[in-house]
Design a protein around this motif. Structure first.
Motif, PDB file in Angstrom:
ATOM      1  N   CYS A  26     -42.904  18.507 -54.767  1.00  0.00           N
ATOM      2  CA  CYS A  26     -43.086  17.737 -53.527  1.00  0.00           C
ATOM      3  C   CYS A  26     -42.887  16.248 -53.798  1.00  0.00           C
ATOM      4  CB  CYS A  26     -44.481  17.964 -52.943  1.00  0.00           C
ATOM      5  SG  CYS A  26     -44.803  19.673 -52.477  1.00  0.00           S
ATOM      6  N   LYS A  27     -43.382  15.797 -54.948  1.00  0.00           N
ATOM      7  CA  LYS A  27     -43.219  14.388 -55.322  1.00  0.00           C
ATOM      8  C   LYS A  27     -41.733  14.061 -55.540  1.00  0.00           C
ATOM      9  CE  LYS A  27     -47.781  13.696 -57.415  1.00  0.00           C
ATOM     10  NZ  LYS A  27     -48.469  14.900 -57.008  1.00  0.00           N
ATOM     11  N   MET A  28     -40.974  15.041 -56.037  1.00  0.00           N
ATOM     12  CA  MET A  28     -39.533  14.839 -56.239  1.00  0.00           C
ATOM     13  C   MET A  28     -38.814  14.692 -54.901  1.00  0.00           C
ATOM     14  SD  MET A  28     -38.926  17.677 -59.248  1.00  0.00           S
ATOM     15  CE  MET A  28     -37.189  17.767 -58.962  1.00  0.00           C
ATOM     16  N   MET A  29     -39.353  15.304 -53.850  1.00  0.00           N
ATOM     17  CA  MET A  29     -38.704  15.260 -52.540  1.00  0.00           C
ATOM     18  C   MET A  29     -38.858  13.900 -51.854  1.00  0.00           C
ATOM     19  SD  MET A  29     -36.939  17.902 -51.799  1.00  0.00           S
ATOM     20  CE  MET A  29     -36.573  17.406 -50.128  1.00  0.00           C
ATOM     21  N   ALA A  30     -39.881  13.125 -52.201  1.00  0.00           N
ATOM     22  CA  ALA A  30     -40.154  11.858 -51.513  1.00  0.00           C
ATOM     23  C   ALA A  30     -38.945  10.914 -51.492  1.00  0.00           C
ATOM     24  CB  ALA A  30     -41.382  11.185 -52.097  1.00  0.00           C
ATOM     25  N   PRO A  31     -38.330  10.583 -52.649  1.00  0.00           N
ATOM     26  CA  PRO A  31     -37.171   9.685 -52.600  1.00  0.00           C
ATOM     27  C   PRO A  31     -35.955  10.335 -51.935  1.00  0.00           C
ATOM     28  CG  PRO A  31     -37.581  10.409 -54.858  1.00  0.00           C
ATOM     29  CD  PRO A  31     -38.729  10.892 -54.023  1.00  0.00           C
ATOM     30  N   ILE A  32     -35.850  11.658 -52.029  1.00  0.00           N
ATOM     31  CA  ILE A  32     -34.737  12.376 -51.398  1.00  0.00           C
ATOM     32  C   ILE A  32     -34.857  12.267 -49.880  1.00  0.00           C
ATOM     33  CG2 ILE A  32     -33.736  14.677 -51.029  1.00  0.00           C
ATOM     34  CD1 ILE A  32     -34.629  15.258 -54.009  1.00  0.00           C
ATOM     35  N   THR A  68     -41.843  23.006 -48.423  1.00  0.00           N
ATOM     36  CA  THR A  68     -41.076  23.760 -47.439  1.00  0.00           C
ATOM     37  C   THR A  68     -40.719  22.793 -46.328  1.00  0.00           C
ATOM     38  OG1 THR A  68     -42.111  25.889 -47.912  1.00  0.00           O
ATOM     39  CG2 THR A  68     -41.138  25.632 -45.737  1.00  0.00           C
ATOM     40  N   MET A  69     -39.462  22.790 -45.942  1.00  0.00           N
ATOM     41  CA  MET A  69     -39.005  21.939 -44.846  1.00  0.00           C
ATOM     42  C   MET A  69     -38.594  22.822 -43.671  1.00  0.00           C
ATOM     43  SD  MET A  69     -36.712  19.264 -47.031  1.00  0.00           S
ATOM     44  CE  MET A  69     -36.062  20.582 -48.058  1.00  0.00           C
ATOM     45  N   ILE A  70     -39.007  22.414 -42.480  1.00  0.00           N
ATOM     46  CA  ILE A  70     -38.589  23.095 -41.258  1.00  0.00           C
ATOM     47  C   ILE A  70     -38.025  22.038 -40.320  1.00  0.00           C
ATOM     48  CG2 ILE A  70     -39.258  24.518 -39.290  1.00  0.00           C
ATOM     49  CD1 ILE A  70     -41.588  25.589 -40.921  1.00  0.00           C
ATOM     50  N   LEU A  71     -36.836  22.292 -39.806  1.00  0.00           N
ATOM     51  CA  LEU A  71     -36.234  21.396 -38.827  1.00  0.00           C
ATOM     52  C   LEU A  71     -36.530  21.941 -37.441  1.00  0.00           C
ATOM     53  CD1 LEU A  71     -34.335  18.923 -38.333  1.00  0.00           C
ATOM     54  CD2 LEU A  71     -32.524  20.614 -38.027  1.00  0.00           C
ATOM     55  N   PHE A  72     -37.135  21.100 -36.618  1.00  0.00           N
ATOM     56  CA  PHE A  72     -37.415  21.471 -35.234  1.00  0.00           C
ATOM     57  C   PHE A  72     -36.468  20.724 -34.314  1.00  0.00           C
ATOM     58  CE2 PHE A  72     -41.357  22.326 -37.441  1.00  0.00           C
ATOM     59  CZ  PHE A  72     -41.736  23.550 -36.914  1.00  0.00           C
ATOM     60  N   LYS A  73     -35.870  21.456 -33.402  1.00  0.00           N
ATOM     61  CA  LYS A  73     -35.002  20.857 -32.399  1.00  0.00           C
ATOM     62  C   LYS A  73     -35.488  21.353 -31.050  1.00  0.00           C
ATOM     63  CE  LYS A  73     -30.280  19.767 -31.514  1.00  0.00           C
ATOM     64  NZ  LYS A  73     -29.047  19.439 -32.087  1.00  0.00           N
ATOM     65  N   ASP A  74     -35.851  20.430 -30.167  1.00  0.00           N
ATOM     66  CA  ASP A  74     -36.411  20.771 -28.851  1.00  0.00           C
ATOM     67  C   ASP A  74     -37.627  21.687 -28.986  1.00  0.00           C
ATOM     68  OD1 ASP A  74     -34.398  19.287 -27.525  1.00  0.00           O
ATOM     69  OD2 ASP A  74     -33.022  20.972 -27.745  1.00  0.00           O
ATOM     70  N   GLY A  75     -38.453  21.441 -30.008  1.00  0.00           N
ATOM     71  CA  GLY A  75     -39.686  22.183 -30.181  1.00  0.00           C
ATOM     72  C   GLY A  75     -39.533  23.537 -30.859  1.00  0.00           C
ATOM     73  N   GLN A  76     -38.301  23.927 -31.157  1.00  0.00           N
ATOM     74  CA  GLN A  76     -38.042  25.229 -31.770  1.00  0.00           C
ATOM     75  C   GLN A  76     -37.600  25.058 -33.223  1.00  0.00           C
ATOM     76  OE1 GLN A  76     -38.593  28.154 -30.062  1.00  0.00           O
ATOM     77  NE2 GLN A  76     -39.372  26.771 -28.494  1.00  0.00           N
ATOM     78  N   SER A  77     -38.014  25.985 -34.065  1.00  0.00           N
ATOM     79  CA  SER A  77     -37.583  25.972 -35.458  1.00  0.00           C
ATOM     80  C   SER A  77     -36.100  26.325 -35.518  1.00  0.00           C
ATOM     81  CB  SER A  77     -38.412  26.991 -36.241  1.00  0.00           C
ATOM     82  OG  SER A  77     -37.892  27.133 -37.536  1.00  0.00           O
ATOM     83  N   ALA A  78     -35.289  25.410 -36.052  1.00  0.00           N
ATOM     84  CA  ALA A  78     -33.839  25.622 -36.099  1.00  0.00           C
ATOM     85  C   ALA A  78     -33.352  25.946 -37.512  1.00  0.00           C
ATOM     86  CB  ALA A  78     -33.119  24.374 -35.573  1.00  0.00           C
ATOM     87  N   TRP A  79     -34.116  25.512 -38.528  1.00  0.00           N
ATOM     88  CA  TRP A  79     -33.698  25.697 -39.918  1.00  0.00           C
ATOM     89  C   TRP A  79     -34.938  25.589 -40.797  1.00  0.00           C
ATOM     90  CZ3 TRP A  79     -34.059  22.140 -43.979  1.00  0.00           C
ATOM     91  CH2 TRP A  79     -33.364  22.479 -45.148  1.00  0.00           C
ATOM     92  N   ARG A  80     -34.929  26.324 -41.897  1.00  0.00           N
ATOM     93  CA  ARG A  80     -36.084  26.326 -42.801  1.00  0.00           C
ATOM     94  C   ARG A  80     -35.612  26.537 -44.229  1.00  0.00           C
ATOM     95  NH1 ARG A  80     -41.636  29.159 -41.743  1.00  0.00           N
ATOM     96  NH2 ARG A  80     -42.496  29.206 -43.829  1.00  0.00           N
ATOM     97  N   GLN A  81     -36.250  25.822 -45.166  1.00  0.00           N
ATOM     98  CA  GLN A  81     -35.882  25.944 -46.573  1.00  0.00           C
ATOM     99  C   GLN A  81     -37.093  25.602 -47.433  1.00  0.00           C
ATOM    100  OE1 GLN A  81     -32.728  26.610 -48.065  1.00  0.00           O
ATOM    101  NE2 GLN A  81     -33.831  26.593 -49.997  1.00  0.00           N
ATOM    102  N   SER A  82     -37.323  26.384 -48.461  1.00  0.00           N
ATOM    103  CA  SER A  82     -38.374  26.068 -49.427  1.00  0.00           C
ATOM    104  C   SER A  82     -37.724  25.589 -50.719  1.00  0.00           C
ATOM    105  CB  SER A  82     -39.232  27.306 -49.713  1.00  0.00           C
ATOM    106  OG  SER A  82     -39.945  27.675 -48.568  1.00  0.00           O
ATOM    107  N   GLY A  83     -38.420  24.701 -51.406  1.00  0.00           N
ATOM    108  CA  GLY A  83     -37.914  24.194 -52.676  1.00  0.00           C
ATOM    109  C   GLY A  83     -37.245  22.845 -52.529  1.00  0.00           C
ATOM    110  N   VAL A  84     -36.901  22.278 -53.670  1.00  0.00           N
ATOM    111  CA  VAL A  84     -36.281  20.952 -53.708  1.00  0.00           C
ATOM    112  C   VAL A  84     -34.787  21.072 -53.404  1.00  0.00           C
ATOM    113  CG1 VAL A  84     -35.743  18.987 -55.210  1.00  0.00           C
ATOM    114  CG2 VAL A  84     -37.966  20.120 -55.376  1.00  0.00           C
ATOM    115  N   MET A  85     -34.302  20.168 -52.574  1.00  0.00           N
ATOM    116  CA  MET A  85     -32.867  20.069 -52.289  1.00  0.00           C
ATOM    117  C   MET A  85     -32.433  18.644 -52.589  1.00  0.00           C
ATOM    118  SD  MET A  85     -32.279  22.000 -48.653  1.00  0.00           S
ATOM    119  CE  MET A  85     -30.499  22.062 -48.752  1.00  0.00           C
ATOM    120  N   GLN A  86     -31.213  18.484 -53.045  1.00  0.00           N
ATOM    121  CA  GLN A  86     -30.677  17.147 -53.245  1.00  0.00           C
ATOM    122  C   GLN A  86     -30.329  16.542 -51.877  1.00  0.00           C
ATOM    123  OE1 GLN A  86     -30.849  15.605 -56.177  1.00  0.00           O
ATOM    124  NE2 GLN A  86     -31.838  17.507 -56.804  1.00  0.00           N
TER     125      GLN A  86
END
Length: 98
Positions: A26-32, A68-86
């Motif tokens: 999670c700390k690695m995700m902060a600058p990303i 875990t990141m979840i993208l919400f668009k118009d209140g709905q979950s549109a995309w979800r991913q767990s783990g670090v991404m560049q």
């Protein structure tokens, strides 16, 4: 929880980063996430939710691992991913929604 619903129901897409203080990745995700925020400016809102301080929200969305990141668009979950991404990977995925 209504305030969380208000946040994710905005016109601007909202990327929610579910995290914990004890989580190394999670700390690695902060600058990303900062880089992603700088890339999109006002086109994307990024919100960090600490699962230990907000267990009801984490439970509602079935968060079992962090980050875990979840993208919400118009209140709905549109995309979800767990783990670090560049940053470039995350931007590439988010371009389809932002």
């Amino acid at each position: 929880m209504s305030s969380f619903n208000d946040i994710i129901s905005q016109k601007t897409p909202v990327l929610v980063d579910f995290k914990a203080d004890w989580c190394g990745p999670c700390k690695m995700m902060a600058p990303i996430l900062k880089e992603v925020k700088d890339h999109y400016k006002e086109k994307l809102k990024i919100v960090k939710i600490d699962i230990d301080q907000n267990p009801a929200v984490a439970q509602k969305f079935g968060i079992r691992g962090v980050p875990t990141m979840i993208l919400f668009k118009d209140g709905q979950s549109a995309w979800r991913q767990s783990g670090v991404m560049q940053a470039n990977e995350l931007i590439s995925v988010l371009n389809a929604y932002v």
